[in-house]
Design a protein around this motif. Structure first.
Motif, PDB file in Angstrom:
ATOM      1  N   THR A  47       5.554  53.224  51.395  1.00  0.00           N
ATOM      2  CA  THR A  47       6.967  53.209  51.806  1.00  0.00           C
ATOM      3  C   THR A  47       7.218  54.299  52.852  1.00  0.00           C
ATOM      4  N   ARG A  48       6.601  55.460  52.641  1.00  0.00           N
ATOM      5  CA  ARG A  48       6.769  56.562  53.598  1.00  0.00           C
ATOM      6  C   ARG A  48       6.188  56.151  54.961  1.00  0.00           C
ATOM      7  N   TRP A  49       5.004  55.555  54.925  1.00  0.00           N
ATOM      8  CA  TRP A  49       4.340  55.150  56.172  1.00  0.00           C
ATOM      9  C   TRP A  49       5.193  54.119  56.918  1.00  0.00           C
ATOM     10  N   ALA A  50       5.771  53.183  56.166  1.00  0.00           N
ATOM     11  CA  ALA A  50       6.552  52.114  56.802  1.00  0.00           C
ATOM     12  C   ALA A  50       7.934  52.590  57.241  1.00  0.00           C
ATOM     13  N   GLY A  51       8.312  53.778  56.808  1.00  0.00           N
ATOM     14  CA  GLY A  51       9.608  54.340  57.234  1.00  0.00           C
ATOM     15  C   GLY A  51      10.787  53.828  56.433  1.00  0.00           C
ATOM     16  N   VAL A  52      10.506  53.176  55.287  1.00  0.00           N
ATOM     17  CA  VAL A  52      11.637  52.687  54.483  1.00  0.00           C
ATOM     18  C   VAL A  52      12.083  53.766  53.512  1.00  0.00           C
ATOM     19  N   GLN A  53      13.381  53.707  53.155  1.00  0.00           N
ATOM     20  CA  GLN A  53      13.916  54.731  52.273  1.00  0.00           C
ATOM     21  C   GLN A  53      13.760  54.282  50.830  1.00  0.00           C
ATOM     22  N   ALA A  54      12.930  55.009  50.090  1.00  0.00           N
ATOM     23  CA  ALA A  54      12.692  54.673  48.690  1.00  0.00           C
ATOM     24  C   ALA A  54      13.013  55.908  47.849  1.00  0.00           C
ATOM     25  N   PRO A  55      14.172  55.909  47.171  1.00  0.00           N
ATOM     26  CA  PRO A  55      14.511  57.079  46.359  1.00  0.00           C
ATOM     27  C   PRO A  55      13.448  57.348  45.297  1.00  0.00           C
ATOM     28  N   GLU A  56      13.150  58.621  45.061  1.00  0.00           N
ATOM     29  CA  GLU A  56      12.106  59.037  44.108  1.00  0.00           C
ATOM     30  C   GLU A  56      12.256  58.310  42.756  1.00  0.00           C
ATOM     31  N   LYS A  57      13.523  58.206  42.292  1.00  0.00           N
ATOM     32  CA  LYS A  57      13.726  57.607  40.958  1.00  0.00           C
ATOM     33  C   LYS A  57      13.443  56.097  40.948  1.00  0.00           C
ATOM     34  N   GLU A  58      13.389  55.500  42.126  1.00  0.00           N
ATOM     35  CA  GLU A  58      13.129  54.049  42.204  1.00  0.00           C
ATOM     36  C   GLU A  58      11.645  53.712  42.376  1.00  0.00           C
ATOM     37  N   ILE A  59      10.845  54.740  42.702  1.00  0.00           N
ATOM     38  CA  ILE A  59       9.446  54.480  43.060  1.00  0.00           C
ATOM     39  C   ILE A  59       8.700  53.709  41.959  1.00  0.00           C
ATOM     40  N   GLU A  60       8.895  54.129  40.716  1.00  0.00           N
ATOM     41  CA  GLU A  60       8.150  53.444  39.642  1.00  0.00           C
ATOM     42  C   GLU A  60       8.535  51.976  39.527  1.00  0.00           C
ATOM     43  N   ASN A  61       9.850  51.701  39.685  1.00  0.00           N
ATOM     44  CA  ASN A  61      10.295  50.301  39.614  1.00  0.00           C
ATOM     45  C   ASN A  61       9.727  49.484  40.766  1.00  0.00           C
ATOM     46  N   ILE A  62       9.764  50.083  41.959  1.00  0.00           N
ATOM     47  CA  ILE A  62       9.224  49.359  43.125  1.00  0.00           C
ATOM     48  C   ILE A  62       7.726  49.100  42.921  1.00  0.00           C
ATOM     49  N   ALA A  63       7.024  50.138  42.442  1.00  0.00           N
ATOM     50  CA  ALA A  63       5.577  50.005  42.215  1.00  0.00           C
ATOM     51  C   ALA A  63       5.290  48.878  41.212  1.00  0.00           C
ATOM     52  N   THR A  64       6.073  48.824  40.155  1.00  0.00           N
ATOM     53  CA  THR A  64       5.849  47.787  39.143  1.00  0.00           C
ATOM     54  C   THR A  64       6.108  46.404  39.737  1.00  0.00           C
ATOM     55  N   ASP A  65       7.196  46.287  40.497  1.00  0.00           N
ATOM     56  CA  ASP A  65       7.502  44.992  41.124  1.00  0.00           C
ATOM     57  C   ASP A  65       6.371  44.561  42.064  1.00  0.00           C
ATOM     58  N   MET A  66       5.842  45.504  42.827  1.00  0.00           N
ATOM     59  CA  MET A  66       4.754  45.188  43.769  1.00  0.00           C
ATOM     60  C   MET A  66       3.521  44.678  43.000  1.00  0.00           C
TER      61      MET A  66
END
Ligand code: HEM
Length: 424
Positions: free
Chosen positions: A149-168
């Motif tokens: 997410t950092r590389w792609a320049g998208v804003q991913a709040p720290e508290k959301e990272i685990e949810n995004i990771a699980t969805d991926m």
């Protein structure tokens, strides 16, 4: 005219699923196939010609002979790639959009990816030291989500990272659904919807000037890109393909678990990785060749042609055997031996090392993120070899070639993680 050898049966889907990555090799041996071509029936009894080996890959990536669009199973498109994703495009639309993906692969962006990977692992050391056990497969999902997410320049709040990771991870896992009932289909679609909503919103916000991703990032370039007709991408589609710049990056966790296993089983390799960057590169390549990940890729015959004395009729389904091609004894000496040094003299052929597809990056569907994958693997393997020590407790380290998709069964668990610092 020669006749293609057949694995008889009205629908061999169950057999293919049961034999997994070894189905093709087994049939080639059983039927005495010497030229890498045989046919089977699968996916509801459809006739499928399976191609294996370097020649087979060369044919598969000939755009004049093989059509790729419309051949991916619908449910894989709906869950893994997204509707309208680059994978499903063809001709001018594909080449145009692929150039956008490839324009991200600048020296600067790749160097930044290297630094992000290195730094994230280093900063993650303390967390792993404090854990009783670290499941390398699971730990990598979260770490790679942060890197991606950092590389792609998208804003991913720290508290959301685990949810995004699980969805991926749910989406990536959906490719095991090919040809069988897939209980996770709904969950996978829901995961996709959540992430698409989030990314579409980032595209809209960027276009409105409400958020300002740096120029050169995937978010900036996708939001501002215009196709060959001068049109911007529909915001939903743009979010879908933006996801395709970093969702697959998270799948590298599978290679990382395989790499950690290979290092565990080859302590000498671990020492060499510590000392030699070229070796770390060869090791990463060998992990991608040796271990099972993508089993097959589908296509269909574009126009009638002949190949190796066989008739290939328009619209016949084709599949390239990825695992078998990378274990073909005609190409790889002792293919079932893990031997990174084989890449010392490798000629870089686009048709033999094809874990992420083959052919040309710009005109074929070959993976846009292959260089990114190699970089992440190199840096991660160097980190595991030289920046930490750890114990490997008793666990099930099986990699079952008869089941799709391939995993280290335990995920690769380590404990007593300690940082290594040369303080001299
Ligand atoms: C396409 C595998 C990582 C982006 C593909 C294809 C495969 C693949 C098999 C299809 C090739 C074909 O149809 O001929 C993998 C694996 C990865 C990985 C195993 C690592 C575990 C990445 C990364 C990115 C990426 C890090 C980030 C940019 C893409 C895109 C396509 C693609 C955009 C579509 C290309 C096209 O349709 O022209 N990948 N990939 N992949 N991959 Fe990857």
């Amino acid at each position: 005219m020669a006749t293609i050898k057949k694995d008889k049966g009205i629908d061999n889907t169950a057999k293919i699923a049961k034999q997994g990555y070894l189905y093709t090799t087994n049939q080639r041996e059983r039927l005495g196939v010497k030229d890498g071509v045989f046919e089977t029936r699968g996916l509801g009894g459809k006739r499928i010609i399976i191609l294996s080996g370097k020649d087979g890959a060369e044919l598969f990536y000939d755009n004049d002979k093989v059509e790729r669009s419309g051949t991916l199973p619908k449910r894989v498109v709906n869950t893994l790639f997204g509707k309208g994703a680059i994978h499903t495009t063809t001709g001018k639309v594909h080449v145009d959009r692929k150039a956008l993906f490839m324009s991200l692969m600048t020296e600067g962006n790749l160097q930044y990816l290297r630094e992000l990977t290195r730094n994230h692992w280093l900063m993650n050391t303390q967390r792993m030291e404090n854990m009783d056990q670290v499941n390398v497969y699971r730990e990598s999902i979260i770490l790679l989500t942060k890197v991606g997410t950092r590389w792609a320049g998208v804003q991913a709040p720290e508290k959301e990272i685990e949810n995004i990771a699980t969805d991926m991870d749910i989406m990536i896992d959906s490719f095991k659904a090919i040809g069988s009932a897939f209980k996770g289909y709904r969950a996978s679609k829901a995961a996709r919807r959540r992430v698409e909503d989030w990314l579409e919103d980032q595209i809209i916000q960027t276009r409105k000037g409400k958020i300002h991703p740096p120029k050169g990032t995937a978010l900036y370039e996708f939001a501002h890109w215009k196709d060959y007709k001068g049109e911007p991408m529909d915001s939903r589609l743009c979010g879908i393909d933006l996801m395709n710049t970093f969702r697959p990056l998270i799948a590298i966790n599978r290679f990382i678990a395989f790499g950690a296993l290979a290092m565990h089983e080859n302590p000498v390799a671990r020492e060499k990785i510590k000392q030699d960057d070229d070796y770390a590169y060869m090791f990463a390549q060998e992990v991608r060749r040796f271990y099972p990940f993508v089993p097959y890729l589908p296509g269909k015959v574009k126009e009638d042609f002949q190949y190796k004395g066989y008739d290939f009729e328009k619209d016949t389904m084709l599949a390239i055997d990825i695992y078998g091609t990378m274990h073909d004894p005609d190409v790889w000496e002792n293919p079932n031996e893990f031997y990174p040094e084989r890449f010392k003299d490798w000629d870089g052929s686009p048709f033999d090392l094809i874990p992420q597809g083959g052919g040309d990056y710009y005109t074929n569907h070959r993976c846009a993120g292959e260089w990114m994958t190699i970089i992440i693997m190199q840096e991660t393997m160097k980190y595991f070899a030289s920046r930490i020590t750890y114990d490997v407790p008793e666990q099930d380290l099986t990699v079952d070639l008869n089941s799709l998709p391939g995993y280290v069964k335990s995920g690769f668990i380590i404990e007593n993680v300690r940082e290594v610092v040369d303080r001299d």
